[in-house]
Write a protein that holds these residues in place. Structure first.
Motif, mmCIF file in Angstrom:
data_model
loop_
_atom_site.group_PDB
_atom_site.id
_atom_site.type_symbol
_atom_site.label_atom_id
_atom_site.label_comp_id
_atom_site.label_asym_id
_atom_site.label_seq_id
_atom_site.Cartn_x
_atom_site.Cartn_y
_atom_site.Cartn_z
ATOM 1 N N ALA A 296 0.850 -1.188 0.000
ATOM 2 C CA ALA A 296 0.000 0.000 0.000
ATOM 3 C C ALA A 296 0.887 1.240 0.000
ATOM 4 O O ALA A 296 1.956 1.254 0.607
ATOM 5 N N ASP A 467 -6.553 0.768 -3.865
ATOM 6 C CA ASP A 467 -7.809 0.525 -3.155
ATOM 7 C C ASP A 467 -7.496 -0.233 -1.857
ATOM 8 O O ASP A 467 -7.235 -1.439 -1.881
ATOM 9 N N LEU A 468 -7.516 0.477 -0.740
ATOM 10 C CA LEU A 468 -7.176 -0.162 0.533
ATOM 11 C C LEU A 468 -8.156 -1.264 0.906
ATOM 12 O O LEU A 468 -7.770 -2.279 1.496
ATOM 13 N N LEU A 469 -9.426 -1.086 0.559
ATOM 14 C CA LEU A 469 -10.406 -2.138 0.847
ATOM 15 C C LEU A 469 -10.074 -3.405 0.078
ATOM 16 O O LEU A 469 -10.285 -4.523 0.576
ATOM 17 N N LEU A 472 -7.312 -5.083 1.985
ATOM 18 C CA LEU A 472 -7.839 -5.673 3.218
ATOM 19 C C LEU A 472 -8.685 -6.910 2.936
ATOM 20 O O LEU A 472 -8.769 -7.817 3.767
ATOM 21 N N THR A 496 -6.401 -1.694 9.378
ATOM 22 C CA THR A 496 -7.591 -0.919 9.011
ATOM 23 C C THR A 496 -7.157 0.128 7.999
ATOM 24 O O THR A 496 -5.955 0.375 7.804
ATOM 25 N N GLU A 497 -8.126 0.759 7.351
ATOM 26 C CA GLU A 497 -7.783 1.834 6.426
ATOM 27 C C GLU A 497 -7.022 2.938 7.145
ATOM 28 O O GLU A 497 -6.066 3.507 6.615
ATOM 29 N N GLU A 498 -7.445 3.230 8.374
ATOM 30 C CA GLU A 498 -6.801 4.313 9.139
ATOM 31 C C GLU A 498 -5.359 3.952 9.503
ATOM 32 O O GLU A 498 -4.448 4.777 9.365
ATOM 33 N N LEU A 500 -3.376 1.841 8.018
ATOM 34 C CA LEU A 500 -2.551 1.814 6.808
ATOM 35 C C LEU A 500 -2.224 3.228 6.339
ATOM 36 O O LEU A 500 -1.088 3.517 5.949
ATOM 37 N N MET A 501 -3.220 4.105 6.386
ATOM 38 C CA MET A 501 -2.983 5.480 5.952
ATOM 39 C C MET A 501 -1.954 6.165 6.843
ATOM 40 O O MET A 501 -1.142 6.968 6.366
#
Length: 512
Positions: A296, A467-469, A472, A496-498, A500-501
């Motif tokens: 990512a 696309d992070l989803l 995941l 989670t998206e958070e 990873l970001m």
């Protein structure tokens, strides 16, 4: 009573061996945003090419009623004169010409003696750029702009033609989140000005946010038109119409059973091909047999550069680093050596780098494995066709025969051809760079199923995705990349998206 600007009645279009459209109907109200959804190959783009005159009157059946009159367009110029403008997914801009020259190309602002009035051209272009929120000089070459700004130039070009009905084919497919949001805001502004927009998109959450109505097409036929103001209409409802069933999950289940480490990369460092800066800086990771890992990172983080440089040093200038396959160091200094080392890389841009669009399925599938299919320097055509036919069956590639031209296939089927090409090389590790970009949810599910099948056979997969989803939903572990450096690794159960970001935006000076 609805004020319809457009009615397409019983549109039928046939290609050799394929009926692309069968009695399709579509109505759009004046000043609305109308989405058109469907799986790849459903007929969406074909329908819009019929409407815009790319496929001229006489080459299809049915009737087009535009502004209350039956129309027969013999080409794009006819439809543009009527106020219908199409913006294709592959933008039709000339990179070496200025923004102003592109906006008025074929629609030049002339002065005395028929010569181009450059003062008027640039002045009108500046006004149009302001209307689409693009703060650039009209004399700037289009090639210096990013894809998001080029999309805005295309819309400015449409406005210069007094557009009444704007067709947008996958307008945000190649855009980041900020550029996508800006473009969708612009489409909302066009609606307020009374301009009708027809949007083809696979990004269903965007459709849910912007569309007034959504027409679903499946297998060349109109399934239904949904009123997006209805509380019962959501992304799941659109998907059900597209695929004819509920997708219980966007991602097929897979039991993770990682084995021994297949590929290990240590201290991988690569310099930009023409600039004095590092694009990959001391990166390291490993992937096991039967495992899917994700990489990512934000735009420019070095994800593609990392994968391509490992794959035969096909990007940048190698500085340092080691790669080990099953514990043994490998020297993959060319693409051929990478393939021999049983590494495969499916590029993010399948049309430019992954496929020969003017050749057939059979030739594309065999392209990376000719050594397996030839003797004495000659390709065994019978074996080549046999391998292609086997791939078509196992990968569910929808085409009449293996001699079908790849450029005429849908995006999802093109992606399956890319995967088939690399699977024929019998890789141990498969790098997939944006594997589902620009394809619909049904085709995505099939691609994920193929990935699962590959790793269940004891192989390893590395997925690069914006696309992070997607990461995941498909990976066992995810590495985050920032400024060319690995900033962290998370098992998917903890990611989670958070989180990873947070890793993807970690400042370089804080990484070490």
């Amino acid at each position: 009573m609805a004020d319809n600007i457009l009615e397409m009645r019983s549109i039928t279009k046939t290609f050799p061996g394929v009926k692309a459209l069968s009695g399709v109907t579509l109505s759009a109200e004046r000043g609305e945003v109308h989405a058109i959804c469907g799986e790849n190959g459903a007929g969406k783009s074909t329908l819009m090419k019929v409407l815009s005159g790319v496929y001229p009157a006489g080459s299809y059946g049915g009737e087009i009623v535009y502004e209350g009159k039956t129309c027969s367009f013999s080409g794009i110029r006819d439809s543009e004169h009527a106020g219908i403008v199409i913006i294709h997914q592959e933008l039709a801009l000339v990179p070496h010409l200025s923004i102003a020259e592109n906006i008025f190309l074929g629609n030049e602002r002339r002065g005395r003696a028929g010569l181009i009035d450059w003062h008027r051209t640039n002045a009108e272009a500046a006004k149009l750029l302001g209307s689409v929120g693009l703060d650039e000089e009209p004399t700037t070459p289009v090639g210096q702009l990013g894809v998001g700004k080029q999309q805005l130039v295309e819309i400015a070009k449409a406005l210069a033609k007094d557009v009444k009905l704007l067709i947008l084919d996958e307008p945000t497919a190649a855009l980041n989140d900020n550029d996508s949001a800006h473009l969708l805001d612009l489409v909302r502004g066009l609606r307020e000005r009374g301009i009708t927009s027809l949007i083809i998109s696979h990004k269903l959450h965007e459709i849910e946010a912007i569309a007034d109505h959504t027409t679903v097409i499946r297998d060349g036929k109109t399934v239904e038109t949904l009123d997006m103001a209805d509380p019962a209409v959501n992304v799941d409802r659109i998907i059900r119409g597209m695929v004819g069933r509920d997708l219980e999950s966007f991602y097929p289940s897979r039991e993770s059973r990682p084995g021994d480490v297949v590929l290990r990369v240590e201290d991988w460092t690569v310099r930009h091909p023409s600039q004095d800066r590092l694009v990959v800086d001391g990166a390291g990771f490993q992937v096991r047999a039967g495992e899917v890992i994700g990489i990512a990172g934000l735009m420019g983080a070095g994800r593609t550069e990392l994968a391509m440089s490992i794959f035969g040093r096909s990007y940048g200038r190698y500085v340092s680093g080691r790669a080990y396959m099953h514990g043994k160091e490998i020297k993959a200094r060319t693409v051929a050596e990478a393939i021999d080392a049983r590494i495969a890389y499916a590029t993010e841009d399948r049309k430019a780098y992954g496929l020969n669009l003017i050749d057939d399925i059979s030739r594309n599938i065999s392209a990376a494995a000719l050594g397996k299919l030839s003797s004495w320097g000659f390709v065994d055509d019978h074996r080549e066709n046999h391998e292609a036919e086997s791939a078509m069956k196992s990968m569910n590639i929808k085409a009449p025969t293996v001699k079908a031209i790849v450029g005429k296939l849908s995006g999802g089927n093109q992606q399956k051809v890319v995967l088939s090409k690399w699977l024929l090389t019998d890789p141990e590790v498969l790098f997939l760079d944006e594997p589902t970009r620009g394809i619909d949810v049904g085709a995505k599910y099939e691609i994920y199923t193929l990935i699962n099948r590959f790793v269940e056979a004891g192989k390893a997969v590395v997925i690069i995705s914006s696309d992070l989803l997607e990461l995941l939903g498909t990976c066992d572990r995810i590495y985050a990349l920032s400024a060319g450096r690995i900033t962290g690794e998370l098992p998917v159960a903890e990611a989670t998206e958070e989180s990873l970001m947070t890793l993807m935006t970690k400042e370089k000076e804080l990484i070490a």
